[in-house]
Design a protein around this motif. Structure first.
Motif, PDB file in Angstrom:
ATOM      1  N   PHE A  71     -41.625  37.628 -20.726  1.00 21.09           N
ATOM      2  CA  PHE A  71     -41.918  36.362 -21.384  1.00 21.09           C
ATOM      3  C   PHE A  71     -41.074  35.235 -20.764  1.00 21.09           C
ATOM      4  N   LEU A  72     -39.788  35.500 -20.533  1.00 22.91           N
ATOM      5  CA  LEU A  72     -38.918  34.497 -19.926  1.00 22.91           C
ATOM      6  C   LEU A  72     -39.356  34.194 -18.490  1.00 22.91           C
ATOM      7  N   ARG A  73     -39.782  35.222 -17.769  1.00 22.77           N
ATOM      8  CA  ARG A  73     -40.295  35.029 -16.402  1.00 22.77           C
ATOM      9  C   ARG A  73     -41.513  34.126 -16.409  1.00 22.77           C
ATOM     10  N   LYS A  74     -42.426  34.384 -17.340  1.00 20.61           N
ATOM     11  CA  LYS A  74     -43.632  33.551 -17.464  1.00 20.61           C
ATOM     12  C   LYS A  74     -43.250  32.112 -17.784  1.00 20.61           C
ATOM     13  N   ASN A  75     -42.266  31.935 -18.670  1.00 27.26           N
ATOM     14  CA  ASN A  75     -41.787  30.604 -19.009  1.00 27.26           C
ATOM     15  C   ASN A  75     -41.226  29.903 -17.769  1.00 27.26           C
ATOM     16  N   LEU A  76     -40.456  30.624 -16.974  1.00 32.27           N
ATOM     17  CA  LEU A  76     -39.887  30.076 -15.747  1.00 32.27           C
ATOM     18  C   LEU A  76     -40.992  29.675 -14.767  1.00 32.27           C
ATOM     19  N   GLU A  77     -42.000  30.514 -14.612  1.00 30.61           N
ATOM     20  CA  GLU A  77     -43.101  30.204 -13.704  1.00 30.61           C
ATOM     21  C   GLU A  77     -43.898  29.003 -14.189  1.00 30.61           C
ATOM     22  N   ASP A  78     -44.073  28.888 -15.515  1.00 29.83           N
ATOM     23  CA  ASP A  78     -44.776  27.718 -16.060  1.00 29.83           C
ATOM     24  C   ASP A  78     -44.013  26.438 -15.765  1.00 29.83           C
ATOM     25  N   ILE A  79     -42.693  26.481 -15.923  1.00 28.68           N
ATOM     26  CA  ILE A  79     -41.869  25.306 -15.620  1.00 28.68           C
ATOM     27  C   ILE A  79     -41.966  24.975 -14.138  1.00 28.68           C
ATOM     28  N   ARG A  92     -39.732  38.498 -10.569  1.00 31.83           N
ATOM     29  CA  ARG A  92     -40.266  39.778 -11.052  1.00 31.83           C
ATOM     30  C   ARG A  92     -39.276  40.393 -12.033  1.00 31.83           C
ATOM     31  N   VAL A  93     -39.819  41.268 -12.865  1.00 32.24           N
ATOM     32  CA  VAL A  93     -38.999  42.018 -13.817  1.00 32.24           C
ATOM     33  C   VAL A  93     -38.929  43.447 -13.313  1.00 32.24           C
ATOM     34  N   GLU A  94     -37.707  43.921 -13.101  1.00 33.19           N
ATOM     35  CA  GLU A  94     -37.459  45.301 -12.676  1.00 33.19           C
ATOM     36  C   GLU A  94     -36.604  45.963 -13.750  1.00 33.19           C
ATOM     37  N   GLY A  95     -37.217  46.758 -14.581  1.00 33.76           N
ATOM     38  CA  GLY A  95     -36.478  47.406 -15.668  1.00 33.76           C
ATOM     39  C   GLY A  95     -35.941  46.365 -16.619  1.00 33.76           C
ATOM     40  N   THR A  96     -34.636  46.273 -16.713  1.00 33.18           N
ATOM     41  CA  THR A  96     -34.028  45.291 -17.613  1.00 33.18           C
ATOM     42  C   THR A  96     -33.380  44.156 -16.818  1.00 33.18           C
ATOM     43  N   SER A 125     -26.341  38.916 -10.613  1.00 37.58           N
ATOM     44  CA  SER A 125     -25.937  38.661  -9.226  1.00 37.58           C
ATOM     45  C   SER A 125     -26.454  37.288  -8.810  1.00 37.58           C
ATOM     46  N   ASP A 126     -25.677  36.649  -7.963  1.00 39.44           N
ATOM     47  CA  ASP A 126     -26.018  35.315  -7.482  1.00 39.44           C
ATOM     48  C   ASP A 126     -25.715  35.290  -5.993  1.00 39.44           C
ATOM     49  N   GLN A 127     -26.769  35.436  -5.191  1.00 43.87           N
ATOM     50  CA  GLN A 127     -26.605  35.477  -3.737  1.00 43.87           C
ATOM     51  C   GLN A 127     -27.341  34.286  -3.124  1.00 43.87           C
ATOM     52  N   GLY A 128     -26.854  33.124  -3.423  1.00 47.23           N
ATOM     53  CA  GLY A 128     -27.472  31.905  -2.889  1.00 47.23           C
ATOM     54  C   GLY A 128     -28.777  31.597  -3.577  1.00 47.23           C
ATOM     55  N   THR A 129     -29.878  31.936  -2.916  1.00 49.48           N
ATOM     56  CA  THR A 129     -31.195  31.649  -3.494  1.00 49.48           C
ATOM     57  C   THR A 129     -31.806  32.860  -4.193  1.00 49.48           C
ATOM     58  N   THR A 130     -31.131  33.985  -4.184  1.00 49.31           N
ATOM     59  CA  THR A 130     -31.604  35.184  -4.880  1.00 49.31           C
ATOM     60  C   THR A 130     -30.718  35.420  -6.100  1.00 49.31           C
ATOM     61  N   LEU A 131     -31.347  35.379  -7.264  1.00 46.78           N
ATOM     62  CA  LEU A 131     -30.621  35.505  -8.530  1.00 46.78           C
ATOM     63  C   LEU A 131     -31.170  36.683  -9.322  1.00 46.78           C
ATOM     64  N   ALA A 132     -30.300  37.333 -10.064  1.00 44.89           N
ATOM     65  CA  ALA A 132     -30.718  38.423 -10.957  1.00 44.89           C
ATOM     66  C   ALA A 132     -30.079  38.177 -12.314  1.00 44.89           C
ATOM     67  N   PHE A 133     -30.893  38.308 -13.358  1.00 45.10           N
ATOM     68  CA  PHE A 133     -30.445  38.072 -14.723  1.00 45.10           C
ATOM     69  C   PHE A 133     -30.754  39.293 -15.586  1.00 45.10           C
ATOM     70  N   SER A 134     -30.010  39.405 -16.662  1.00 49.32           N
ATOM     71  CA  SER A 134     -30.335  40.384 -17.709  1.00 49.32           C
ATOM     72  C   SER A 134     -30.094  39.704 -19.047  1.00 49.32           C
ATOM     73  N   LEU A 135     -30.632  40.301 -20.098  1.00 56.23           N
ATOM     74  CA  LEU A 135     -30.401  39.752 -21.434  1.00 56.23           C
ATOM     75  C   LEU A 135     -28.934  39.930 -21.806  1.00 56.23           C
ATOM     76  N   ASN A 136     -28.354  38.920 -22.431  1.00 59.76           N
ATOM     77  CA  ASN A 136     -26.973  39.075 -22.884  1.00 59.76           C
ATOM     78  C   ASN A 136     -26.944  39.964 -24.125  1.00 59.76           C
ATOM     79  N   ASP A 137     -25.775  40.332 -24.579  1.00 62.47           N
ATOM     80  CA  ASP A 137     -25.643  41.294 -25.675  1.00 62.47           C
ATOM     81  C   ASP A 137     -26.301  40.810 -26.962  1.00 62.47           C
TER      82      ASP A 137
END
Length: 155
Positions: A71-79, A92-96, A125-137
């Motif tokens: 859902f958050l990915r879709k929101n990001l793509e809409d923006i 993309r979403v890979e697992g969590t 992870s934040d590698q310049g233009t490649t970012l990875a996020f997960s849900l916080n606790d």
């Protein structure tokens, strides 16, 4: 008075009959089969009296987390679609994990700002233009609680 007496006798007869059948359940089956006064089979017990049914359900709460990230990915793509200056290359979403590849350092900063504004994502992870996020606790706990509430509501 005879009507009351008839009711009392009827109730007493029913109680005695079922008492007899109940006592017959405690007599061994061999004895019941040999004795013509006892029923061949005892009372059939329902599942609750036989031990009941054990129903084990497994809830896949990781799937609920994946759906929240989708859902958050879709929101990001809409923006990104609305404001084409971002220029995201992929997401993309890979697992969590939500993985985002931005087209430029400026777009990556926009994604970081978006994630901070959402408030439910941690940067993995934040590698310049490649970012990875997960849900916080807190977000993970909320998603899991909503998932369990939905399961209990359905049941």
């Amino acid at each position: 008075m005879s009507r009351l007496r008839l009711r009392v006798i009827s109730v007493l007869g029913v109680v005695l009959f079922f008492g007899f059948l109940t006592v017959a359940n405690f007599v061994p089956e061999e004895t019941r089969l040999e004795n013509p006064l006892l029923p061949d089979q005892g009372l059939r017990l329902g599942l609750d009296l036989q031990g009941g049914i054990h129903w084990v359900l497994g809830v896949k709460l990781d799937t609920a987390e994946e759906q929240e990230l989708s859902f958050l990915r879709k929101n990001l793509e809409d923006i990104d679609t609305e404001d084409s200056a971002w220029g995201l290359e992929s997401s993309r979403v890979e697992g969590t994990r939500l993985e985002v590849v931005a087209g430029s350092p400026m777009a990556a900063q926009e994604v970081r700002d978006w994630a901070e504004a959402v408030g439910s994502l941690d940067v993995l992870s934040d590698q310049g233009t490649t970012l990875a996020f997960s849900l916080n606790d807190v977000a993970r706990a909320n998603v899991r609680q909503r998932g369990m509430d939905q399961v209990l509501e359905v049941l």
